[in-house]
Scaffold this active site. Structure first.
Site, PDB file in Angstrom:
ATOM      1  N   GLN A  61     -11.946 -25.067  28.998  1.00  0.00           N
ATOM      2  CA  GLN A  61     -12.317 -24.278  27.800  1.00  0.00           C
ATOM      3  C   GLN A  61     -12.130 -22.773  28.048  1.00  0.00           C
ATOM      4  O   GLN A  61     -11.245 -22.390  28.773  1.00  0.00           O
ATOM      5  CB  GLN A  61     -13.744 -24.592  27.344  1.00  0.00           C
ATOM      6  CG  GLN A  61     -13.915 -26.002  26.807  1.00  0.00           C
ATOM      7  CD  GLN A  61     -14.103 -27.025  27.889  1.00  0.00           C
ATOM      8  OE1 GLN A  61     -14.887 -26.830  28.796  1.00  0.00           O
ATOM      9  NE2 GLN A  61     -13.414 -28.141  27.823  1.00  0.00           N
ATOM     10  N   ASP A 102      -7.400 -23.226  25.990  1.00  0.00           N
ATOM     11  CA  ASP A 102      -5.975 -23.486  25.757  1.00  0.00           C
ATOM     12  C   ASP A 102      -5.110 -22.252  25.995  1.00  0.00           C
ATOM     13  O   ASP A 102      -4.074 -22.081  25.355  1.00  0.00           O
ATOM     14  CB  ASP A 102      -5.735 -24.023  24.322  1.00  0.00           C
ATOM     15  CG  ASP A 102      -6.610 -25.212  24.016  1.00  0.00           C
ATOM     16  OD1 ASP A 102      -6.736 -26.079  24.887  1.00  0.00           O
ATOM     17  OD2 ASP A 102      -7.186 -25.263  22.905  1.00  0.00           O
ATOM     18  N   GLY A 130      -7.903 -29.912  28.415  1.00  0.00           N
ATOM     19  CA  GLY A 130      -6.543 -30.425  28.505  1.00  0.00           C
ATOM     20  C   GLY A 130      -5.640 -29.375  29.109  1.00  0.00           C
ATOM     21  O   GLY A 130      -5.548 -28.279  28.592  1.00  0.00           O
ATOM     22  N   HIS A 131      -5.038 -29.686  30.233  1.00  0.00           N
ATOM     23  CA  HIS A 131      -4.099 -28.774  30.866  1.00  0.00           C
ATOM     24  C   HIS A 131      -2.720 -29.422  30.838  1.00  0.00           C
ATOM     25  O   HIS A 131      -2.595 -30.591  31.164  1.00  0.00           O
ATOM     26  CB  HIS A 131      -4.453 -28.549  32.338  1.00  0.00           C
ATOM     27  CG  HIS A 131      -5.703 -27.770  32.544  1.00  0.00           C
ATOM     28  ND1 HIS A 131      -6.296 -27.645  33.762  1.00  0.00           N
ATOM     29  CD2 HIS A 131      -6.456 -27.055  31.687  1.00  0.00           C
ATOM     30  CE1 HIS A 131      -7.373 -26.899  33.649  1.00  0.00           C
ATOM     31  NE2 HIS A 131      -7.497 -26.543  32.400  1.00  0.00           N
ATOM     32  N   LYS A 141      -4.056 -22.300  31.403  1.00  0.00           N
ATOM     33  CA  LYS A 141      -4.563 -22.201  32.787  1.00  0.00           C
ATOM     34  C   LYS A 141      -3.744 -23.036  33.766  1.00  0.00           C
ATOM     35  O   LYS A 141      -3.585 -22.656  34.919  1.00  0.00           O
ATOM     36  CB  LYS A 141      -6.022 -22.683  32.846  1.00  0.00           C
ATOM     37  CG  LYS A 141      -7.005 -21.649  32.342  1.00  0.00           C
ATOM     38  CD  LYS A 141      -8.420 -22.165  32.413  1.00  0.00           C
ATOM     39  CE  LYS A 141      -8.758 -23.132  31.332  1.00  0.00           C
ATOM     40  NZ  LYS A 141      -9.164 -22.691  30.054  1.00  0.00           N
ATOM     41  N   THR A 151     -18.824 -25.194  23.520  1.00  0.00           N
ATOM     42  CA  THR A 151     -18.999 -26.422  24.284  1.00  0.00           C
ATOM     43  C   THR A 151     -20.356 -26.343  24.983  1.00  0.00           C
ATOM     44  O   THR A 151     -21.039 -25.310  24.893  1.00  0.00           O
ATOM     45  CB  THR A 151     -17.813 -26.649  25.255  1.00  0.00           C
ATOM     46  OG1 THR A 151     -17.875 -27.991  25.737  1.00  0.00           O
ATOM     47  CG2 THR A 151     -17.807 -25.649  26.405  1.00  0.00           C
TER      48      THR A 151
END
Ligand code: IMP
Length: 427
Positions: free
Chosen positions: A223, A13, A40-41, A16, A238
């Site tokens: 990630q 987060d 999530g981007h 990116k 992860t």
């Protein structure tokens, strides 16, 4: 020609999407190389906000070929709804290529992710519940279902049957859940196959040829470094390798193709899920960072845990990834503070550590040693060059650069596409 990697330097987060977007004009291919729809981007273009989970951010630029590499685990239902969501907003995914070697997230992976977390109770990882860990587990155990299996209904049926033969035992006998019907899964996945077929490719070969032709390939990690299965805060990680070494394995291109390794570094630190986080602020300052920085998960909507910048982690990320350039994000969030603490080392049971401690136990006991840097009061969201930043913001950036051991080449001063100060070209 160049292949550049974008890697999160903290716990994910870091922003990116904004960096990919900045490079967009120069890039021919954007490749996701690990993770799945746990990522999530958020990309903001004009007044439009796009939240992407599985699709590479390159999907938003009409001249870029977006690629899902072999290292990714794909939930085909989620992928198709993401494609449909973009189509409804006029963005075509026709160019998307999906590696035939990527693994599929199956219904039993999602079921197992949820029940095992519940079973762990207080010791839970805090996963996104998307089936990521179980899918990678099956990949390593050589029981996975791959994208190429969608092309052969006979093989697909057999693989689903074998997998559920075992997983249904676990679901029903260990966790007291209902088993999953193989025929229903087969029908569902054959429907996905019809739609995904045109996108399936030998992406390693495509990328290799593209590089030979002088194209620019951007490898986009999900990630971050501290969530890496090997180099992160295990077991609170992860199940894949976001670090730059994982980029080659997950995209199917060799290490000597990489020319730039760009670390994305937030001007403070956040983390989602469980696990150690030395600079975490559980007080009103942490809440202020969360609100000012909008630190709520794109994927799960969970509150992100917030804390000050940790230079020990940044140095570690520089070393593990071989960072050539940093993109420092969200500097504007820190505007208005009198003084800004930065963690320069840890105190572990009375012993100073300048590097991440060797054992998890010590890392859990790490207490930050802070240095305070002077803050700035000015709004920096319209800064266009480094010289536009107030002197104390410049000094903050310079200090972070020195502590992390790699040059900060771009600075995010707001969420918009144009709110980036470029110090030197990232290409
Ligand atoms: P999983 O990837 O769903 O198995 O979750 C494992 C850990 O990684 C949990 O702590 C998650 O919160 C964290 N995680 C997974 N994806 C992201 C991400 O994109 N950003 C931040 N944390 C993530």
């Amino acid at each position: 020609m160049p292949a550049a990697v974008l890697v999160g330097a903290q716990w994910g987060d870091e922003g990116k999407g904004k960096a990919t977007d900045l490079l967009g004009g120069d890039v021919d291919y954007v490749v996701r190389y690990q993770g799945g729809n746990n990522a999530g981007h958020t990309v903001v273009i004009g007044d439009q906000k796009y939240a992407l989970h599985l699709l590479p951010t390159g999907i938003l630029s009409p001249d870029v070929v977006p690629v899902i590499g072999n290292g990714v685990v794909i939930d085909p239902g989620v992928l198709l709804s993401e494609i449909d969501g973009l189509a409804a907003r006029g963005i075509s995914a026709e160019r998307l290529l999906i590696s035939s070697n990527a693994h599929l997230i199956m219904p039993h992976h999602k079921a197992l992710d949820k029940v095992t977390e519940r079973y762990l109770g207080k010791a839970r990882i805090g996963t996104t519940g998307r089936g990521i860990g179980p899918a990678y587990g099956d990949k390593i155990a050589r029981m996975g279902v791959r994208v190429q299996d969608l092309l052969d209904p006979g093989i697909l049926a057999k693989k689903i049957e074998v997998a559920l033969g075992e997983k249904n035992q676990v679901l029903t006998k260990v966790y007291n859940r209902r088993g999953i019907e193989p025929a229903a899964v087969l029908e569902e996945y054959l429907a996905y196959a019809e739609r995904l077929k045109p996108h399936i490719a030998d992406t390693s070969l495509v990328l290799s040829k593209a590089l030979d032709e002088g194209k620019f390939v951007l490898l986009e990690g999900g990630q971050g470094t501290l969530l890496d299965i090997d180099h992160g805060t295990y077991p609170f990680v992860t199940s894949s390798s976001p670090t730059s070494g994982g980029a080659c394995a997950g995209a199917g291109i060799p290490p000597n193709r990489l020319t730039k390794i760009i670390g994305i570094l937030k001007a403070y630190t956040t983390r989602v899920g469980s696990g150690p986080f030395p600079t975490e602020l559980t007080d009103e300052v942490g809440e202020w960072l969360r609100q000012t920085g909008g630190e709520y998960g794109v994927t799960t909507g969970r509150n992100r845990r917030c804390g000050w910048f940790d230079a020990v982690i940044a140095r570690y990320a520089t070393r593990i990834n071989g960072i050539t350039d940093y993109f420092l994000t969200k500097l504007d969030v820190l505007s208005g503070l009198e003084r800004i603490p930065v963690c320069v080392a840890y105190d572990v049971d009375g012993v100073r550590h300048d590097e991440i401690p060797m054992t998890q136990t010590d890392f859990h006991h790490a207490v930050p040693v802070y240095e305070e840097l002077p803050g700035w009061q000015e709004d920096i969201t319209s800064a266009k060059s480094f010289d536009d930043l107030p002197p104390n913001a410049q000094a903050y950036v310079r200090a972070l650069e020195e502590m992390s051991g790699a040059p900060i080449s771009a600075i995010g001063v707001g969420p918009g596409r144009d709110q980036t100060v470029v110090v030197r070209s990232l290409v």
